[in-house]
Motif scaffolding. Structure first.
Motif, mmCIF file in Angstrom:
data_model
loop_
_atom_site.group_PDB
_atom_site.id
_atom_site.type_symbol
_atom_site.label_atom_id
_atom_site.label_comp_id
_atom_site.label_asym_id
_atom_site.label_seq_id
_atom_site.Cartn_x
_atom_site.Cartn_y
_atom_site.Cartn_z
ATOM 1 N N THR A 187 0.780 -1.242 0.077
ATOM 2 C CA THR A 187 0.017 0.027 0.094
ATOM 3 C C THR A 187 0.919 1.278 0.048
ATOM 4 O OG1 THR A 187 -1.869 -1.097 1.426
ATOM 5 C CG2 THR A 187 -1.647 1.337 1.123
ATOM 6 N N VAL A 188 2.101 1.113 0.831
ATOM 7 C CA VAL A 188 2.694 2.434 0.767
ATOM 8 C C VAL A 188 3.651 2.586 -0.142
ATOM 9 C CG1 VAL A 188 4.817 3.335 2.168
ATOM 10 C CG2 VAL A 188 2.681 2.451 3.492
ATOM 11 N N LEU A 189 4.271 1.587 -0.739
ATOM 12 C CA LEU A 189 5.089 1.694 -1.891
ATOM 13 C C LEU A 189 4.244 2.040 -3.332
ATOM 14 C CD1 LEU A 189 7.809 -0.788 -1.520
ATOM 15 C CD2 LEU A 189 7.714 1.434 -0.697
ATOM 16 N N ASN A 190 3.283 1.476 -3.383
ATOM 17 C CA ASN A 190 2.256 1.932 -4.441
ATOM 18 C C ASN A 190 1.780 3.444 -4.517
ATOM 19 O OD1 ASN A 190 2.059 -0.412 -6.139
ATOM 20 N ND2 ASN A 190 0.173 -1.432 -4.802
ATOM 21 N N SER A 191 1.704 3.939 -3.243
ATOM 22 C CA SER A 191 1.397 5.444 -3.140
ATOM 23 C C SER A 191 2.325 6.329 -3.488
ATOM 24 C CB SER A 191 0.970 5.624 -1.716
ATOM 25 O OG SER A 191 1.961 5.777 -0.780
ATOM 26 N N VAL A 192 3.591 5.865 -3.206
ATOM 27 C CA VAL A 192 4.723 6.847 -3.717
ATOM 28 C C VAL A 192 5.191 6.395 -4.914
ATOM 29 C CG1 VAL A 192 5.658 7.041 -1.006
ATOM 30 C CG2 VAL A 192 6.701 5.160 -2.447
ATOM 31 N N ASN A 193 5.152 5.143 -5.607
ATOM 32 C CA ASN A 193 5.586 4.817 -6.853
ATOM 33 C C ASN A 193 4.568 5.053 -7.945
ATOM 34 O OD1 ASN A 193 8.323 4.196 -6.196
ATOM 35 N ND2 ASN A 193 7.616 2.096 -5.623
ATOM 36 N N GLY A 194 3.216 5.255 -7.541
ATOM 37 C CA GLY A 194 2.204 5.402 -8.556
ATOM 38 C C GLY A 194 1.887 4.028 -9.016
ATOM 39 N N GLY A 243 2.303 -0.624 -9.234
ATOM 40 C CA GLY A 243 3.803 -1.369 -9.790
ATOM 41 C C GLY A 243 4.256 -2.452 -8.666
ATOM 42 N N PHE A 244 3.853 -2.208 -7.447
ATOM 43 C CA PHE A 244 4.443 -3.172 -6.313
ATOM 44 C C PHE A 244 4.040 -4.399 -6.386
ATOM 45 C CE2 PHE A 244 3.733 -5.307 -2.593
ATOM 46 C CZ PHE A 244 5.101 -5.319 -2.010
ATOM 47 N N GLU A 245 4.527 -5.281 -6.366
ATOM 48 C CA GLU A 245 4.149 -6.900 -6.778
ATOM 49 C C GLU A 245 4.326 -7.684 -5.230
ATOM 50 O OE1 GLU A 245 6.154 -8.704 -10.053
ATOM 51 O OE2 GLU A 245 5.510 -7.422 -11.495
ATOM 52 N N ARG A 246 5.228 -7.645 -4.975
ATOM 53 C CA ARG A 246 5.513 -8.306 -3.633
ATOM 54 C C ARG A 246 6.959 -8.091 -3.020
ATOM 55 N NH1 ARG A 246 4.828 -14.582 -4.166
ATOM 56 N NH2 ARG A 246 2.851 -13.850 -4.227
ATOM 57 N N LEU A 247 6.962 -8.334 -1.594
ATOM 58 C CA LEU A 247 8.364 -8.512 -1.005
ATOM 59 C C LEU A 247 9.182 -9.402 -1.438
ATOM 60 C CD1 LEU A 247 7.372 -7.125 2.624
ATOM 61 C CD2 LEU A 247 8.579 -5.795 1.011
ATOM 62 N N ASP A 248 10.634 -9.002 -1.769
ATOM 63 C CA ASP A 248 11.651 -10.011 -1.847
ATOM 64 C C ASP A 248 12.079 -10.568 -0.659
ATOM 65 O OD1 ASP A 248 11.595 -9.907 -4.819
ATOM 66 O OD2 ASP A 248 13.100 -8.234 -4.674
ATOM 67 N N LEU A 249 12.636 -11.555 -0.552
ATOM 68 C CA LEU A 249 13.169 -12.233 0.899
ATOM 69 C C LEU A 249 14.082 -11.244 1.094
ATOM 70 C CD1 LEU A 249 12.676 -15.953 0.380
ATOM 71 C CD2 LEU A 249 11.333 -14.416 1.372
ATOM 72 N N SER A 250 14.417 -11.353 2.757
ATOM 73 C CA SER A 250 15.511 -10.496 3.085
ATOM 74 C C SER A 250 16.624 -11.293 3.376
ATOM 75 C CB SER A 250 15.052 -9.829 4.554
ATOM 76 O OG SER A 250 16.308 -8.974 5.144
ATOM 77 N N GLY A 251 17.861 -10.811 3.215
ATOM 78 C CA GLY A 251 19.345 -11.505 3.412
ATOM 79 C C GLY A 251 19.735 -10.760 4.483
ATOM 80 N N LYS A 270 10.925 10.233 -1.661
ATOM 81 C CA LYS A 270 10.051 9.162 -1.921
ATOM 82 C C LYS A 270 10.376 8.080 -0.508
ATOM 83 C CE LYS A 270 8.949 9.199 -6.635
ATOM 84 N NZ LYS A 270 9.076 8.537 -7.975
ATOM 85 N N VAL A 271 11.577 8.084 -0.606
ATOM 86 C CA VAL A 271 12.139 6.845 0.477
ATOM 87 C C VAL A 271 11.668 7.483 1.871
ATOM 88 C CG1 VAL A 271 13.910 5.900 1.597
ATOM 89 C CG2 VAL A 271 13.875 5.895 -0.886
ATOM 90 N N ALA A 272 12.031 8.688 2.283
ATOM 91 C CA ALA A 272 11.474 9.287 3.324
ATOM 92 C C ALA A 272 10.035 9.153 3.873
ATOM 93 C CB ALA A 272 12.116 10.564 3.797
ATOM 94 N N SER A 273 9.069 9.516 2.735
ATOM 95 C CA SER A 273 7.807 9.271 3.072
ATOM 96 C C SER A 273 7.429 8.001 3.149
ATOM 97 C CB SER A 273 7.001 9.748 1.549
ATOM 98 O OG SER A 273 5.734 9.677 1.710
ATOM 99 N N SER A 274 7.962 7.048 2.626
ATOM 100 C CA SER A 274 7.637 5.637 2.691
ATOM 101 C C SER A 274 8.080 4.890 3.972
ATOM 102 C CB SER A 274 8.294 4.716 1.435
ATOM 103 O OG SER A 274 8.111 5.075 0.313
#
Length: 455
Positions: free
Chosen positions: A242-249, A251-259, A309-313
């Motif tokens: 929800t957040v990333l779609n709001s700042v990117n307009g 296109g978000f699909e899913r979170l990648d796994l964290s390494g 954008k990052v700060a807003s996210s």
């Protein structure tokens, strides 16, 4: 290095052939003298420390230096230059390939390693929550850098400071978050995530009971065609999307796994705290080189729009997790991702079991376990989460939130996962054995399959 790219730094974000990438080489993160306990004053430290340095020394060099060395190799070795090498600086196929012949060119390399103990300092700011002060939402970024570090990490530092400034503005107007918010500036990340890992070790017991989520950022800038992306626990994929779609307009699909590429590693894989890592995409070429400096911003983002954008996210995620009565973690969504990982890995494991003559009953046990997990996740959503309303008591919300918070913790084990390092105790998601920057689902199983497939 792509030969089709003609303009390079300072005319573009692409590094010149004189760039050399720095990095840390080691077999474990954290303070190697205190693996398993915090490196603080009066803490026991091994006299010499474990031998965690790589047995073969290494020295980063630039592309220009590499060309000089390759041209010195004899061409007539009977070996052809591999096709995948014939790009970038290596378009000249007259380069030789070394065979280790005694009469060939000799190169002497001197590697200077500064081995000493120094003090490092983490800086933690705390906004105590109004209703749940014992629940922590943590936002962090490291401040040490290879060379100048204008983008990694200083752009991330600027984003975190802006979030702090914004929160202070609302605090001065009488607002206070429901849950405690902590802002962290980590030291010595580039030397092996030392600052954050030692803090996690020191506060592991508290994090087990109080940690809601750790939100990390390293790089709040990037190339011209970037978007804000994220990795982390699928538990918070819904709110992150929800957040990333709001700042990117969109296109978000899913979170990648964290390494294990940054400070979220210790929280997730060692303490079992859910994590999110929010960064700009498309920053690679000048990574850890002397060209990661202030004038790069004039090329990639002169008006700092991407940093904003990052700060807003980050601000939306911090407030979005710290404010609602019900923590926005979605156990049922996590269960769906787990099943997807297993669906991909299962056929490969079955093939390995058949080849090695291993009883497939182990596969059926895991299948049944995942089925039961799915039922439990579905029941939790329908019987607990969906029945909570604005009239529900604080105790009812607390009980539900505690179950959400403990979900990632449930996958911790006592020993490190095969193919990873000391701090990888998460049996479900751990750094990949082939690339620690990326996460891997069912890493213990995937590692065994990977090893057996090469026997």
């Amino acid at each position: 290095m792509n030969p089709q790219i003609k303009e390079r730094f300072p005319l573009s974000e692409f590094a010149p052939s004189s760039a050399g990438e720095r990095g840390t080489v080691g077999l474990s993160d954290g303070d190697s003298d205190t693996l398993g306990w915090p490196s603080v004053e009066k803490s026991f430290m091994k006299a010499e420390g474990p031998k965690l340095s790589a047995p073969i020394m290494s020295q980063p060099i630039t592309g220009d230096d590499a060309v000089v060395l390759l041209r010195a190799l004899p061409v007539n070795t009977g070996l052809e230059l591999p096709e995948e090498w014939q790009t970038g600086l290596l378009v000249d196929t007259s380069f030789g390939i070394g065979t280790g012949a005694a009469d060939g060119p000799q190169l002497e390399v001197t590697v200077n390693v500064d081995i000493r103990r120094v003090n490092i300092t983490n800086v933690i700011g705390t906004i105590t929550g109004s209703l749940e002060p014992d629940r922590w939402v943590i936002l962090g970024n490291h401040r040490d850098a290879w060379t100048y570090g204008a983008i990694d990490p200083s752009s991330g530092t600027a984003a975190v400071l802006e979030v702090g400034r914004s929160l202070a503005h609302f605090l001065n107007k009488g607002w206070r978050p429901r849950r405690t918010i902590k802002l962290a500036s980590w030291d010595a990340e580039e030397w092996g995530l030392i600052g954050s890992l030692e803090w996690v070790e020191e506060n592991r017991a508290l994090l087990e009971h109080r940690g809601v989520v750790y939100i990390n950022t390293d790089i709040a800038e990037g190339g011209k065609c970037l978007k804000v992306g994220g990795t982390g626990s699928p538990l918070y994929e819904n709110i992150t999307g929800t957040v990333l779609n709001s700042v990117n307009g969109g296109g978000f699909e899913r979170l990648d796994l964290s390494g294990s590429g940054s400070d979220m590693y210790g929280f997730y894989c060692y303490a079992g705290v859910s994590v999110l890592n929010v960064n700009c995409e498309s920053y690679d070429d000048v990574y850890h080189t002397v060209y990661d400096e202030r004038t790069l911003f004039d090329v990639v983002d002169k008006d700092y729009k991407n940093l904003a954008k990052v700060a807003s996210s980050l601000a939306q995620l911090v407030v979005g997790v710290s404010e609602p009565a019900l923590v926005p973690g979605r156990v049922e969504e996590y269960d769906n991702r787990i099943q997807e990982w297993w669906d991909v890995l299962k056929p490969k494991v079955l093939q390995a079991f058949t080849r090695l003559d291993i009883d497939e009953e182990l596969i059926h046990i895991l299948d049944n376990t995942l089925f039961e997990l799915g039922k439990a996740a579905s029941n939790f959503k329908s019987e607990v989460m969906d029945k909570l309303t604005s009239d529900s008591s604080e105790l009812e919300f607390r009980r539900a939130n505690d179950k959400i918070l403990q979900f990632d913790r449930a996958f911790l084990v006592d020993k490190e996962i095969p193919g990873t390092t000391f701090y990888s105790k998460n049996i479900l998601v751990s750094p990949s054995s082939t690339n620690l920057y990326y996460g891997s689902g069912f890493q213990a199983v995937a590692c065994c399959h990977h090893s057996n497939s090469h026997q």
